[in-house]
Design a protein around this motif. Structure first.
Motif, mmCIF file in Angstrom:
data_model
loop_
_atom_site.group_PDB
_atom_site.id
_atom_site.type_symbol
_atom_site.label_atom_id
_atom_site.label_comp_id
_atom_site.label_asym_id
_atom_site.label_seq_id
_atom_site.Cartn_x
_atom_site.Cartn_y
_atom_site.Cartn_z
ATOM 1 N N UNK A 180 0.833 -1.196 0.000
ATOM 2 C CA UNK A 180 0.000 0.000 0.000
ATOM 3 C C UNK A 180 0.870 1.249 0.000
ATOM 4 N N UNK A 181 0.322 2.323 -0.614
ATOM 5 C CA UNK A 181 0.997 3.618 -0.635
ATOM 6 C C UNK A 181 0.037 4.665 -0.084
ATOM 7 N N UNK A 182 0.534 5.495 0.820
ATOM 8 C CA UNK A 182 -0.269 6.556 1.419
ATOM 9 C C UNK A 182 0.395 7.896 1.111
ATOM 10 N N UNK A 183 -0.415 8.849 0.588
ATOM 11 C CA UNK A 183 0.089 10.181 0.271
ATOM 12 C C UNK A 183 -0.577 11.202 1.187
ATOM 13 N N UNK A 184 0.135 12.270 1.462
ATOM 14 C CA UNK A 184 -0.473 13.418 2.116
ATOM 15 C C UNK A 184 -0.241 14.631 1.228
ATOM 16 N N UNK A 185 -0.461 15.811 1.751
ATOM 17 C CA UNK A 185 -0.386 17.046 0.984
ATOM 18 C C UNK A 185 0.948 17.178 0.254
ATOM 19 N N UNK A 186 0.874 17.537 -1.054
ATOM 20 C CA UNK A 186 2.094 17.671 -1.845
ATOM 21 C C UNK A 186 1.827 18.362 -3.166
ATOM 22 N N UNK A 187 2.817 18.346 -4.062
ATOM 23 C CA UNK A 187 2.698 18.983 -5.364
ATOM 24 C C UNK A 187 3.430 18.138 -6.401
#
Length: 690
Positions: A180-187
């Motif tokens: 699994x991959x989890x992302x948070x705030x980014x650009x």
């Protein structure tokens, strides 16, 4: 006999072995304890230079962990229900946390990007490592988390990019197993100088949404046009649980094209189950080529909605747009299309239908719409003032990018001037740059118009097309052709015709202007009037009839025409019109290359009733501004107005040009036979006129 020496008390071989084993175990435990103590107390920041160097060497670009590097230990059992635990879950797993991580640009890509020239950076990434998988040379990571990632993807004009990593040809000794991959705030930034793309996506977390965990907003340009939009996606991308749906939603505007999607991805590692509801709208379907690589025709403004499913494979991928409905211009469309990628090119197949087709919506197919319409669908307004035949070039350089096998059918066709044309059907086959419409059929007025058209765009010349066309009109009933005219009710005549043309060019105008072949037509037992020709939209014929007979019904016994076409010059071989009041012959030329007409009508009155038939009638000038006069020079009837009708309906440009056929044994057939025995000679000096 001697006896064995006695063994000292307490010193048996078994005892010695036991003592050795216990000593070895003690050493192993001690080593493990020391190693564990080192792992728990070691300052991993001291290992950063070594890790940075090894990672940089592996990925062939700078890699730096600038912040703290920490290692902790976590027991999977603490995150699991008791019934799901095994003894393995009680063993602690190493958990690595790296802060302020940067991946630089590869050599030759020194352009400003995310994080002062980085290809990527992340405020923090963390993951746990399954120690048991290492025994099988597998790096097993249950969860990989990125906090505040910044990614800058680039491709230069020479095609070099920064997202391709060097890979050795030999098989990898280790396998990566990421669940699994989890992302948070980014650009995320994407700049492609080849496709002229410059986009930025701002990613953020979504709170209190049961379906989505992250959102994104998109801004930038594509081919000089603005790109805006946004969407949502799941917070956790499961790469291991292939049956877990990953939700996606997007609303994008690329120039004048609007794209909306919503659905799920259930096999992200293979994209084997992409299931989306897709809505598309835009100025022309042809504008989708740069976005999708799928060649579609020029159309008026369109909108469609249907189900898009996709399966991506190593050798080929399959995309299906199923049960779609929509509008193209004022016409409805529905159908099923499938696109399969492959070598040497992909293939589009399926079927499309319309219940009601507005004939004007076919104009953009051949560039026959107005300059204002061209600008609206995103092409240059190239049609010169006063030019009737469309000069917009076909984009043949795209024809070799795709093969196609698509059927189209329309139940009813509507023109501005009402004509009973119905049940258009065609089978479009595009292969190796050669387009065939075999057949292109119209059912109309109790008869049919059948065409076979071949456009070979595979040649080496720029946008050069070798074209051939065979068209036949059979049993078109005059009284059904104009059902709204009361005087036509008793008419029993038919129209039959044939045409055969070949040419080389890159537009409708250049193809007709270079065409060779013949056009023949036969009409028997009809009536003509100014009102009838107004219904047909034949302005030239309207003017001619008014000059000859005034505005009244005239009984037409027959009409026979036979044109030879050489390099776009239509030369009369036979042109005979027999009415109740006169027999009219015509001679001259119609020049399709420069759109000039030069015909002379010679009426022979059957009685003394028609004062206006004492002198020949001359028609001359351009297709857009014809001039009709009595006894003045050189111009044209325009083949009974047939060419004008073809120009008025350019998407079927050959349609009205080719009214011909043997007909039945009538007075007109006799006139045609006589005319063939004594063909009309062209006026002096007219044969070579261009």
């Amino acid at each position: 006999m001697s006896q064995a020496a006695p063994v000292p008390s307490g010193r048996t071989p078994l005892a010695r072995r036991t003592k050795i084993i216990l000593a070895i175990l003690a050493v192993l435990v001690a080593v493990a304890a020391i190693a564990l103590a080192i792992l728990l107390t070691y300052d991993w920041n001291k290992a950063r230079p070594w890790l940075n160097a090894k990672a940089s060497e592996a990925i062939d670009r700078p890699f730096v962990i600038a912040g703290d590097l920490k290692l902790s230990w976590e027991k999977p059992a603490t995150l699991m229900a008791g019934r799901d635990r095994t003894w393995r879950d009680l063993v602690p797993w190493p958990h690595l946390v790296a802060n302020d991580v940067h991946v630089g640009q590869p050599a030759g890509m020194d352009a400003p990007g995310a994080g002062a020239g980085d290809m990527a950076s992340v405020k923090q990434f963390s993951f746990s490592l399954n120690p048991f998988a290492l025994l099988h040379k597998t790096i097993a990571i249950p969860v990989l988390r990125f906090d505040a990632p910044a990614v800058d993807l680039r491709r230069t004009r020479d095609g070099k990019n920064n997202w391709t990593f060097h890979q050795e040809d030999k098989p990898a000794r280790w396998k990566l197993d990421l669940e699994r991959v989890i992302f948070t705030k980014g650009v995320v930034k994407f700049n492609d100088q080849v496709e002229k793309i410059d986009l930025t996506a701002d990613v953020d977390t979504v709170n209190a949404d049961p379906a989505y965990g992250i959102s994104w907003k998109l801004r930038g340009t594509y081919n000089g046009g603005p790109v805006t939009g946004g969407g949502k996606a799941g917070a956790v991308l499961s790469l291991k649980q292939q049956t877990t749906p990953y939700p996606v939603q997007a609303d994008l505007r690329v120039g004048k094209t609007h794209i909306e999607v919503e659905g799920t991805l259930t096999k992200p590692t293979k994209l084997a189950a992409l299931d989306l509801r897709l809505k598309l709208s835009g100025a022309s379907m042809a504008r989708l080529y740069t976005l999708t690589g799928v060649l579609l025709p020029e159309t008026p403004a369109f909108r469609t909605e249907g189900r898009l499913t996709g399966e991506l494979g190593e050798a080929s991928s399959l995309w299906v747009y199923d049960k779609f409905t929509g509008k193209v211009g004022s016409s409805d469309i529905a159908g099923h299309l499938a696109y399969r990628t492959g070598k040497p090119r992909g293939k589009l197949s399926g079927s499309v239908s319309s219940k009601l087709l507005q004939f004007a919506d076919l104009g953009p197919l051949v560039g026959a719409d107005s300059n204002a319409s061209k600008e609206a669908r995103g092409v240059d307004a190239v049609q010169p003032a006063g030019k009737v035949l469309p000069v917009e070039s076909f984009r043949t350089e795209r024809w070799t990018a795709i093969d196609a096998d698509v059927r189209y059918a329309a139940e009813r066709i509507v023109r501005e001037k009402q004509l009973p044309i119905s049940k258009l059907n065609t089978h479009l086959i595009l292969k190796d740059g050669v387009l065939n419409l075999a057949p292109l059929n119209f059912e109309m007025a109790g008869g049919n118009m059948t065409s076979t058209i071949k456009l070979d765009g595979s040649g080496k010349g720029k946008q050069a097309i070798k074209a051939t066309a065979k068209v036949s009109a059979r049993h078109i009933r005059i009284k059904e052709l104009f059902p709204s005219i009361q005087e036509m009710k008793a008419t029993v005549g038919q129209i039959n015709g044939d045409a055969q043309l070949s040419a080389t060019g890159n537009s409708v105008a250049s193809l007709l202007g270079a065409s060779n072949g013949e056009i023949k037509a036969l009409i028997d037992e009809g009536t003509v009037s100014k009102m009838l020709l107004e219904q047909m939209g034949l302005n030239i014929g309207n003017i001619v009839l008014t000059k000859l007979f005034g505005d009244k019904q005239v009984k037409l016994n027959c009409m026979a025409t036979d044109f030879q076409v050489t390099k776009g010059l239509m030369q009369t071989r036979t042109f005979v019109v027999d009415t109740d009041e006169a027999v009219i012959t015509a001679d001259g030329t119609i020049n399709l290359a420069n759109e000039q007409m030069d015909l002379t009508l010679n009426p022979k009155t059957k009685g003394l009733r028609i004062f206006s038939l004492r002198s020949p009638l001359h028609v001359r000038g351009s297709f857009s501004k014809p001039d009709v006069s009595v006894d003045k020079g050189v111009l044209a009837l325009k083949a009974g107005g047939a060419v004008a009708l073809g120009l008025a309906a350019p998407a079927a440009a050959l349609l009205p040009l080719v009214n011909t056929g043997p007909g039945k044994d009538s007075g007109c057939a006799r006139l045609l036979a006589e005319a063939r025995e004594k063909p009309v000679a062209p006026p002096p000096g007219k044969t070579s006129r261009r």
